[in-house]
Design an enzyme around this catalytic site. Structure first.
Site, PDB file in Angstrom:
ATOM      1  N   SER A 116      40.250  31.338  32.919  1.00  0.00           N
ATOM      2  CA  SER A 116      41.063  30.119  33.117  1.00  0.00           C
ATOM      3  C   SER A 116      40.971  29.546  31.888  1.00  0.00           C
ATOM      4  O   SER A 116      41.039  29.953  30.708  1.00  0.00           O
ATOM      5  CB  SER A 116      40.951  29.370  34.282  1.00  0.00           C
ATOM      6  OG  SER A 116      41.893  28.337  34.210  1.00  0.00           O
ATOM      7  N   ASP A 164      49.401  34.597  40.202  1.00  0.00           N
ATOM      8  CA  ASP A 164      49.013  33.274  39.655  1.00  0.00           C
ATOM      9  C   ASP A 164      49.907  32.500  39.576  1.00  0.00           C
ATOM     10  O   ASP A 164      50.904  32.599  39.275  1.00  0.00           O
ATOM     11  CB  ASP A 164      48.185  33.783  38.208  1.00  0.00           C
ATOM     12  CG  ASP A 164      47.345  32.362  37.656  1.00  0.00           C
ATOM     13  OD1 ASP A 164      47.601  31.563  37.811  1.00  0.00           O
ATOM     14  OD2 ASP A 164      46.238  32.905  37.017  1.00  0.00           O
ATOM     15  N   HIS A 202      45.044  32.319  40.977  1.00  0.00           N
ATOM     16  CA  HIS A 202      44.386  32.254  39.758  1.00  0.00           C
ATOM     17  C   HIS A 202      43.122  32.140  39.739  1.00  0.00           C
ATOM     18  O   HIS A 202      42.432  31.256  40.538  1.00  0.00           O
ATOM     19  CB  HIS A 202      45.091  30.671  39.227  1.00  0.00           C
ATOM     20  CG  HIS A 202      44.560  30.159  38.120  1.00  0.00           C
ATOM     21  ND1 HIS A 202      44.840  30.731  36.967  1.00  0.00           N
ATOM     22  CD2 HIS A 202      43.633  29.193  37.798  1.00  0.00           C
ATOM     23  CE1 HIS A 202      44.137  30.277  35.925  1.00  0.00           C
ATOM     24  NE2 HIS A 202      43.535  29.236  36.573  1.00  0.00           N
TER      25      HIS A 202
END
Ligand SMILES: *[C@@H]1O[C@H](CO)[C@@H](O)[C@H](O)[C@H]1NC(C)=O
Ligand SMILES: *[C@@H]1O[C@H](CO)[C@@H](O)[C@H](O)[C@H]1NC(C)=O
Ligand SMILES: *[C@@H]1O[C@H](CO)[C@@H](O)[C@H](O)[C@H]1NC(C)=O
Ligand SMILES: *[C@@H]1O[C@H](CO)[C@@H](O)[C@H](O)[C@H]1NC(C)=O
Ligand SMILES: *[C@@H]1O[C@H](CO)[C@@H](O)[C@H](O)[C@H]1NC(C)=O
Ligand SMILES: *[C@@H]1O[C@H](CO)[C@@H](O)[C@H](O)[C@H]1NC(C)=O
Ligand SMILES: *[C@@H]1O[C@H](CO)[C@@H](O)[C@H](O)[C@H]1NC(C)=O
Ligand SMILES: [Ca+2]
Length: 572
Positions: free
Chosen positions: A203, A437, A483
């Site tokens: 991320s 995601d 995610h």
């Protein structure tokens, strides 16, 4: 060139003699750490020796991380500060160092997440269980618990560009340079000995990892990177896209309606990959074959939860229109594509509405990560979110994405597509991204991989450039994954929990990750290994879901590639 003189950087320090027989308590002292601090002259920083802390931590039990197998580790917890010469600032760094007998000549930088540059205890086991020194930085934000958004504005109207630089790439550069030099001195490694250098992150941390691979590639031997939040202005502003879809269509869907659309999509598309396991490994086939309109009129029902009341109804035309528009991605008012969006099966997190008990209706909930990017970094107002979406259209989002790109191209954007220094010095990179995601679009990673392939192999055709890039850079789309994590909505899917091990094996033992190992997080097969195909091959199970084939399917590949005809310059 500064980097080639970094070897001298180490030699300038005083090499203490550390025997592998030394215990953790022997070396984990403030005095030994102070003796092991690198010469700081070349970086333009001054290490504040008096700020050193060192404390041994024994039998730290770390379980449940998606990124590392469960483990119990002991380590020396070191922190110290440094300042930039000529500035009255301070950056804190934190290193977790294994006992000398456990040290395997590895250094790992860890990244942050969301608006943090530091992941704290979430990453301890990551480096230490592999005999690596594990590094983290506070980015100069004032403390390890401070976030970028707390410090990026000096006052209304004034961006702290030093902080933007530090968050953008500089703090991680310094963390790695200091970390490698400190590691050598702490364990008394000779200059001839190889110290392997890795980056591990997901991320925002993935953006930080790429900030280093793109600028200082030759300083890294390997990286294991998930769902990077790079192409920053596009990535952050697209968090607002779902809200603007709701506003434009004039429909704020109840949570249960969207959740039911997601589950029905998963149900329909599950088997398209040849295996009925509740996991959609082929969101591309889902895109090609599933018509969301077929859901109109299906009933939905959810119990009360949190501030949301019990909900019961039928899926509406408008609800489906919102879902389709979100999946289609941002286009400007002339119909030209500006950016990409989430895959079908991603859970429409950005579209989540809030129940208003006074009006008994659902309100748009402006996504903070998007709103705050606009208020702080574009409008330079110290407020946490946009107060409303009044006047905000698809064209506004396009304008914000492009303005953000222009203002932060050299700091936050991080989509430079030439990784030649990394590749030429033998670096290896595994890059992975959950297919479901709902925070960073999966196609964002595909676009970057394709940009690197096109930029670095302009004279090779698709097949030959794909063959060439896989020698050092592989991308894997993780079936069903959310995610940077497993996905509650598709619980039988894998996540590459041993990614750091995989990159170490590739770098140090030349074990090629033709397929990436993922670990199933829940369900009957929890803990089992499930293999993940490398892009551009796509997974398909034959023999009644038993045999995984990684197939080349042009029609599927084409669904992942987009032309941004709404943006006047190339966007890698
Ligand atoms: C570590 O913690 C987990 C979860 O709390 C527990 O099940 C396990 O027994 C612990 N392991 C050790 C060695 O303490
Ligand atoms: C490491 O040391 C710092 C500074 O004393 C402390 O704040 C932090 O909690 C420690 N971390 C661990 C995991 O012990
Ligand atoms: C969707 O599926 C998940 C997991 O299978 C379940 O927990 C959830 O309640 C479902 N949601 C709806 C709205 O049906
Ligand atoms: C949903 O559709 C069914 C069948 O068409 C209908 O009987 C029902 O009244 C509808 N429910 C709601 C809440 O609109
Ligand atoms: C900055 O401006 C915003 C919007 O005008 C205002 O709400 C906020 O209070 C201001 N903050 C400071 C610290 O002046
Ligand atoms: C691609 O590779 C094939 C087989 O090795 C070779 O014949 C061909 O000339 C190559 N094409 C390009 C454009 O490099
Ligand atoms: C995947 O895991 C298996 C053991 O379960 C191991 O033999 C293999 O080397 C691993 N593959 C990679 C690419 O790490
Ligand atoms: Ca499936």
């Amino acid at each position: 060139m500064i980097r080639s003189s970094l070897a001298g950087f180490v030699a300038a320090g005083c090499i203490a003699v550390v025997q592998a027989a030394s215990s953790l308590s022997d070396v984990c002292t403030v005095a030994h750490v102070q003796d092991s601090l690198p010469d700081d002259a070349l970086l333009g920083v001054t290490i504040q020796s008096s700020t050193v802390t060192a404390a041994a931590v024994y039998n730290y039990n770390d379980t449940g991380s998606p990124f590392f197998p469960d483990t119990v580790v002991s380590f020396c917890n070191v922190t110290f500060g440094y300042s930039h010469n000529g500035k009255d600032d301070q950056v804190l760094v934190n290193y977790f160092l294994p006992a000398p007998a456990e040290f395997k000549k590895r250094y790992v930088s860890q990244g942050g997440g969301a608006l943090d540059i530091y992941s704290g205890t979430a990453t301890i086991a990551g480096g230490v269980q592999y005999g690596a020194v594990n590094g983290g930085t506070d980015g100069g934000f004032g403390s390890f618990s401070a976030s970028f958004d707390e410090v990026v504005l000096l006052d209304n109207g004034t961006v702290n560009l030093d902080i933007v630089n530090l968050f953008g790439y500089q703090a991680h550069y310094e963390l790695g340079v200091l970390g490698r030099a400190f590691t050598r001195l702490f364990y008394g490694m000779s200059e001839q000995e190889k110290l392997y250098s890795y980056f591990q992150a997901c991320s925002e941390g993935g953006r930080e990892a790429f900030s280093q691979l793109q600028r200082y590639g030759d300083l890294w031997d390997g990286a294991s990177v998930g769902a990077p939040a790079f192409r920053y202005s596009f990535q952050q502003v697209q968090h607002l896209f779902s809200n603007v879809v709701e506003k434009t269509i004039g429909y704020n869907p109840p949570l249960c309606e969207m959740a039911t659309i997601v589950n029905a999509t998963i149900n329909y598309c599950d088997g398209l990959d040849g295996k009925n396991d509740g996991v959609v490994a082929r969101t591309d086939l889902c895109k090609l074959k599933f018509n969301l309109d077929t859901l109109i009129g299906n009933s939905y029902e959810c119990p009360a939860s949190g501030s949301a009341p019990a909900q019961k109804g039928n899926i509406t035309e408008k609800g489906v229109e919102v879902a389709k528009e979100i999946i289609n991605g941002l286009h400007d008012s002339k119909g030209r594509r500006v950016y990409i969006s989430y895959q079908p099966t991603a859970d429409f997190h950005d579209a989540q509405t809030t129940y208003n008990s006074e009006t008994d209706s659902w309100d748009i909930s402006i996504v903070g990560l998007g709103g705050e990017f606009v208020t702080q970094l574009l409008q330079n107002l110290d407020i946490e979110n946009l107060p409303s979406l009044e006047g905000v259209t698809y064209d506004t989002l396009k304008y914000w994405m492009i303005e953000g790109m222009q203002r932060y191209q050299d700091t936050l954007q991080v989509n430079w597509p030439d990784l030649t220094p990394f590749q030429a010095s033998g670096g290896k990179l595994i890059h992975f991204h959950g297919e479901s995601d709902s925070s960073v679009p999966t196609a964002s990673s595909v676009r970057y991989w394709e940009s690197v392939r096109n930029t670095m192999y302009p004279d090779l055709d698709y097949a030959n450039s794909t063959a060439a890039i896989k020698d050092w850079y592989r991308l894997y789309l993780v079936p069903g994954a959310a995610h940077c994590d497993w996905n509650d909505e598709q619980p039988n899917g894998p996540w590459p929990q041993t990614g750091l091990q995989t990159i170490i094996d590739w770098v140090e033992n030349n074990i090629e990750p033709v397929r990436l190992n993922g670990t199933v997080g829940a369900g009957d097969n929890a803990g089992q290994i499930m293999e993940i195909c490398a892009w551009p091959l796509r997974p398909y199970w034959t023999n009644d879901g038993k045999n995984l084939e990684c197939e080349y399917d042009q029609a599927s590949i084409d669904t992942w590639l987009y032309e941004f005809d709404g943006v006047p310059v190339p966007v890698y």
